[in-house]
Design a protein around this motif. Sequence first.
Motif, PDB file in Angstrom:
ATOM      1  N   PRO A 120       0.823  -1.206   0.000  1.00 49.85           N
ATOM      2  CA  PRO A 120       0.000   0.000   0.000  1.00 49.85           C
ATOM      3  C   PRO A 120       0.857   1.255   0.000  1.00 49.85           C
ATOM      4  O   PRO A 120       2.019   1.256   0.385  1.00 49.85           O
ATOM      5  N   LEU A 121       0.261   2.361  -0.417  1.00 51.58           N
ATOM      6  CA  LEU A 121       0.986   3.632  -0.513  1.00 51.58           C
ATOM      7  C   LEU A 121       1.597   4.027   0.822  1.00 51.58           C
ATOM      8  O   LEU A 121       2.753   4.438   0.899  1.00 51.58           O
ATOM      9  N   ARG A 122       0.788   3.969   1.877  1.00 50.88           N
ATOM     10  CA  ARG A 122       1.302   4.455   3.157  1.00 50.88           C
ATOM     11  C   ARG A 122       2.477   3.629   3.635  1.00 50.88           C
ATOM     12  O   ARG A 122       3.378   4.147   4.298  1.00 50.88           O
ATOM     13  N   THR A 123       2.488   2.317   3.307  1.00 51.22           N
ATOM     14  CA  THR A 123       3.615   1.480   3.711  1.00 51.22           C
ATOM     15  C   THR A 123       4.880   1.882   2.962  1.00 51.22           C
ATOM     16  O   THR A 123       5.970   1.955   3.538  1.00 51.22           O
ATOM     17  N   MET A 124       4.735   2.175   1.678  1.00 52.72           N
ATOM     18  CA  MET A 124       5.889   2.599   0.899  1.00 52.72           C
ATOM     19  C   MET A 124       6.448   3.927   1.423  1.00 52.72           C
ATOM     20  O   MET A 124       7.657   4.120   1.512  1.00 52.72           O
ATOM     21  N   VAL A 125       5.537   4.866   1.787  1.00 52.75           N
ATOM     22  CA  VAL A 125       5.990   6.140   2.330  1.00 52.75           C
ATOM     23  C   VAL A 125       6.696   5.927   3.662  1.00 52.75           C
ATOM     24  O   VAL A 125       7.733   6.540   3.956  1.00 52.75           O
ATOM     25  N   ASP A 126       6.133   5.043   4.504  1.00 47.94           N
ATOM     26  CA  ASP A 126       6.785   4.746   5.777  1.00 47.94           C
ATOM     27  C   ASP A 126       8.198   4.223   5.571  1.00 47.94           C
ATOM     28  O   ASP A 126       9.127   4.563   6.317  1.00 47.94           O
ATOM     29  N   ARG A 127       8.381   3.415   4.550  1.00 54.34           N
ATOM     30  CA  ARG A 127       9.711   2.850   4.289  1.00 54.34           C
ATOM     31  C   ARG A 127      10.682   3.937   3.826  1.00 54.34           C
ATOM     32  O   ARG A 127      11.865   3.906   4.181  1.00 54.34           O
ATOM     33  N   TYR A 128      10.188   4.888   3.045  1.00 52.21           N
ATOM     34  CA  TYR A 128      11.047   6.005   2.654  1.00 52.21           C
ATOM     35  C   TYR A 128      11.533   6.760   3.886  1.00 52.21           C
ATOM     36  O   TYR A 128      12.710   7.139   3.998  1.00 52.21           O
ATOM     37  N   ILE A 129      10.612   7.010   4.805  1.00 47.87           N
ATOM     38  CA  ILE A 129      10.981   7.749   6.012  1.00 47.87           C
ATOM     39  C   ILE A 129      11.994   6.962   6.830  1.00 47.87           C
ATOM     40  O   ILE A 129      13.002   7.505   7.316  1.00 47.87           O
ATOM     41  N   LEU A 130      11.766   5.653   6.999  1.00 48.01           N
ATOM     42  CA  LEU A 130      12.694   4.814   7.757  1.00 48.01           C
ATOM     43  C   LEU A 130      14.068   4.773   7.102  1.00 48.01           C
ATOM     44  O   LEU A 130      15.098   4.813   7.769  1.00 48.01           O
ATOM     45  N   GLN A 131      14.053   4.713   5.767  1.00 46.47           N
ATOM     46  CA  GLN A 131      15.328   4.664   5.053  1.00 46.47           C
ATOM     47  C   GLN A 131      16.118   5.958   5.255  1.00 46.47           C
ATOM     48  O   GLN A 131      17.337   5.932   5.467  1.00 46.47           O
ATOM     49  N   ALA A 132      15.414   7.083   5.199  1.00 47.83           N
ATOM     50  CA  ALA A 132      16.094   8.365   5.398  1.00 47.83           C
ATOM     51  C   ALA A 132      16.645   8.477   6.809  1.00 47.83           C
ATOM     52  O   ALA A 132      17.766   8.958   7.025  1.00 47.83           O
ATOM     53  N   LEU A 133      15.884   8.033   7.799  1.00 47.28           N
ATOM     54  CA  LEU A 133      16.346   8.069   9.189  1.00 47.28           C
ATOM     55  C   LEU A 133      17.544   7.153   9.405  1.00 47.28           C
ATOM     56  O   LEU A 133      18.468   7.472  10.156  1.00 47.28           O
ATOM     57  N   SER A 134      17.513   5.993   8.739  1.00 47.03           N
ATOM     58  CA  SER A 134      18.621   5.061   8.889  1.00 47.03           C
ATOM     59  C   SER A 134      19.911   5.639   8.308  1.00 47.03           C
ATOM     60  O   SER A 134      20.970   5.574   8.927  1.00 47.03           O
ATOM     61  N   ARG A 135      19.794   6.245   7.129  1.00 45.47           N
ATOM     62  CA  ARG A 135      20.979   6.820   6.501  1.00 45.47           C
ATOM     63  C   ARG A 135      21.521   7.996   7.308  1.00 45.47           C
ATOM     64  O   ARG A 135      22.720   8.290   7.271  1.00 45.47           O
ATOM     65  N   ALA A 136      20.626   8.696   8.008  1.00 47.72           N
ATOM     66  CA  ALA A 136      21.052   9.826   8.835  1.00 47.72           C
ATOM     67  C   ALA A 136      21.417   9.378  10.245  1.00 47.72           C
ATOM     68  O   ALA A 136      21.660  10.222  11.117  1.00 47.72           O
ATOM     69  N   ASP A 137      21.422   8.063  10.473  1.00 53.68           N
ATOM     70  CA  ASP A 137      21.756   7.506  11.783  1.00 53.68           C
ATOM     71  C   ASP A 137      20.841   8.090  12.872  1.00 53.68           C
ATOM     72  O   ASP A 137      21.284   8.396  13.982  1.00 53.68           O
ATOM     73  N   GLY A 138      19.561   8.252  12.524  1.00 55.33           N
ATOM     74  CA  GLY A 138      18.587   8.721  13.496  1.00 55.33           C
ATOM     75  C   GLY A 138      18.531  10.237  13.647  1.00 55.33           C
ATOM     76  O   GLY A 138      17.728  10.748  14.435  1.00 55.33           O
ATOM     77  N   ASN A 139      19.355  10.994  12.901  1.00 56.78           N
ATOM     78  CA  ASN A 139      19.359  12.459  13.018  1.00 56.78           C
ATOM     79  C   ASN A 139      18.182  13.031  12.230  1.00 56.78           C
ATOM     80  O   ASN A 139      18.113  12.918  11.005  1.00 56.78           O
ATOM     81  N   LEU A 140      17.240  13.660  12.944  1.00 63.42           N
ATOM     82  CA  LEU A 140      15.997  14.144  12.332  1.00 63.42           C
ATOM     83  C   LEU A 140      16.267  15.231  11.292  1.00 63.42           C
ATOM     84  O   LEU A 140      15.670  15.236  10.210  1.00 63.42           O
ATOM     85  N   SER A 141      17.162  16.164  11.598  1.00 64.99           N
ATOM     86  CA  SER A 141      17.443  17.265  10.673  1.00 64.99           C
ATOM     87  C   SER A 141      18.054  16.753   9.375  1.00 64.99           C
ATOM     88  O   SER A 141      17.672  17.189   8.274  1.00 64.99           O
ATOM     89  N   GLN A 142      19.028  15.824   9.484  1.00 65.30           N
ATOM     90  CA  GLN A 142      19.659  15.290   8.292  1.00 65.30           C
ATOM     91  C   GLN A 142      18.666  14.486   7.465  1.00 65.30           C
ATOM     92  O   GLN A 142      18.652  14.561   6.228  1.00 65.30           O
ATOM     93  N   ALA A 143      17.804  13.718   8.128  1.00 66.05           N
ATOM     94  CA  ALA A 143      16.809  12.934   7.404  1.00 66.05           C
ATOM     95  C   ALA A 143      15.829  13.843   6.678  1.00 66.05           C
ATOM     96  O   ALA A 143      15.452  13.596   5.524  1.00 66.05           O
ATOM     97  N   ALA A 144      15.398  14.908   7.349  1.00 65.57           N
ATOM     98  CA  ALA A 144      14.463  15.850   6.728  1.00 65.57           C
ATOM     99  C   ALA A 144      15.091  16.518   5.517  1.00 65.57           C
ATOM    100  O   ALA A 144      14.440  16.707   4.477  1.00 65.57           O
ATOM    101  N   ARG A 145      16.404  16.878   5.647  1.00 67.14           N
ATOM    102  CA  ARG A 145      17.100  17.510   4.536  1.00 67.14           C
ATOM    103  C   ARG A 145      17.194  16.544   3.350  1.00 67.14           C
ATOM    104  O   ARG A 145      17.020  16.949   2.189  1.00 67.14           O
ATOM    105  N   ALA A 146      17.412  15.277   3.613  1.00 69.73           N
ATOM    106  CA  ALA A 146      17.489  14.284   2.545  1.00 69.73           C
ATOM    107  C   ALA A 146      16.143  14.093   1.863  1.00 69.73           C
ATOM    108  O   ALA A 146      16.070  13.859   0.643  1.00 69.73           O
TER     109      ALA A 146
END
Length: 509
Positions: free
Chosen positions: A436-462
Amino acid sequence: MTAATLAEPRLPILMVDDEPGVLESQESVLRAEGYTSVLACRDAAEALRVISGTEVALVLLDLALPGLRGEDFLAQLRLRMPDVPVIVVTSAADIETAVRCMKAGAFDYMLKPVERSRFSSGVRRALELRSLKREFERLRDRFLCGELLHPAAFAGILTRDPRMLSLFHFIEAVAPSSEPVLVLGETGVGKELIARAVHEASGRPGELVTVNAAGLDDTMFADTLFGHRRGAYTGAAESRRGLLAAAGGGSVFLDEIGDVSGPSQVKLLRLLDSGEYFPLGSDVLQRSDARFILATNRDLPSLMSQGRFRADLYYRLSTHQFRVPPLRERRVDIPVLLEHFLKEASAELRREPAAVTERLVSLLQDYPFPGNVRELRSLVFDAVGRQTGSALPLEPFLRVAAGDGGTAPLPAAAPPADGDGSGPDRDESSSGGLLPLRTMVDRYILQALSRADGNLSQAARALGITPQALSKRLQRRRKAGRLPETAGRPAGRRPVRADAEGDSARLRG
């Protein structure tokens, strides 16, 4: 302010005086100031016949009239036309008479011979007051009345938002005025559609011409508006009418006014103040009664503070000023616009119309739309262009919902969580195990957070969004149980993992 903007030039100015020389002198001054519609009467009886069948903007009245005392005539004028200002122009230097006239409703009292500057300023102030009163009455009537008088003028603007509907009423109220209109709003909100609605609601007989000021240097700006004569500059082999002449008695929509250069701002200010201009290479003065509608997505007060926009021009443009709300502030319009653009794109691209699902609407309502309505339209056309069957491709919508502007590749779809395709993440309307769409969006958010090592600002910028927007999304998803409690928490807690197995387990939880 110009005569054209204040006098409502379709209504004449009535002069009542028994001295032909005074009437000729007053008419000469009025026409020089741009008031082209002037009526002259030499006695009260003739003036009464005129006002019985003609609406006038202003009366210039001498008290020494044959047959009827000027004060008695003033009383009749105020009774018959209470909204029309009357300026007494007389030789009677009597304070008591002046007081009686002012108490009887005269707007001003001038003694002959009147200095030209005094005469001109008095006429201008009287007409300005009348114009403001009429606009107030129109505003009152429009907001008290729930229906639009000119619904066809707004047919091209699809909305259900109460603020937009209130804006339509305001536009109808100020449309008859000749004062400039300043339309503020972000890029893509539909400022040109609003300008067209202002023109259509005004009922002006001329055309609406559009000028985009962005990128025009001073010469091109003047040439575009004013035109030029043959030989005005190198390459000017033929004379050219400017858009002011093309507009006639219509409207000129000047877009991106915040990008106009300093010298062009001076020319524009003079044009608004006097209604006069010179075509390039010509010394023959031209007049324009076109109404100006101007738009910008820039912060004009900020440009003023930086010395990049003239304060006097800004105040001249601010008589009728309003802001078109961005799409993110009127999310109720998203389903209406989405369905309209889907029909438009399907017809143009010859695709089978796809249904609008609640899931898609919910996804788009969660997106801030920095490009506003224009971005939504482009997004829909992109999706329909990718359409191969009856189903609408969701990839373009997923990309913007993830905040990457549509440039990042989609993650590979994971197999169904329970192995048989019957789990909660199964997309009932698709094949191949798409989530479903919402699951795919959730995965994008998790992926960004993982790459930023949990840093909210870096994930948001990505993701291309603000940390505040990402934080709100995380809160909603954690509250709904769609993301783990640790997602987006401050540093020091267990970092979020983004491997496929971990994602799947957490999303199921």
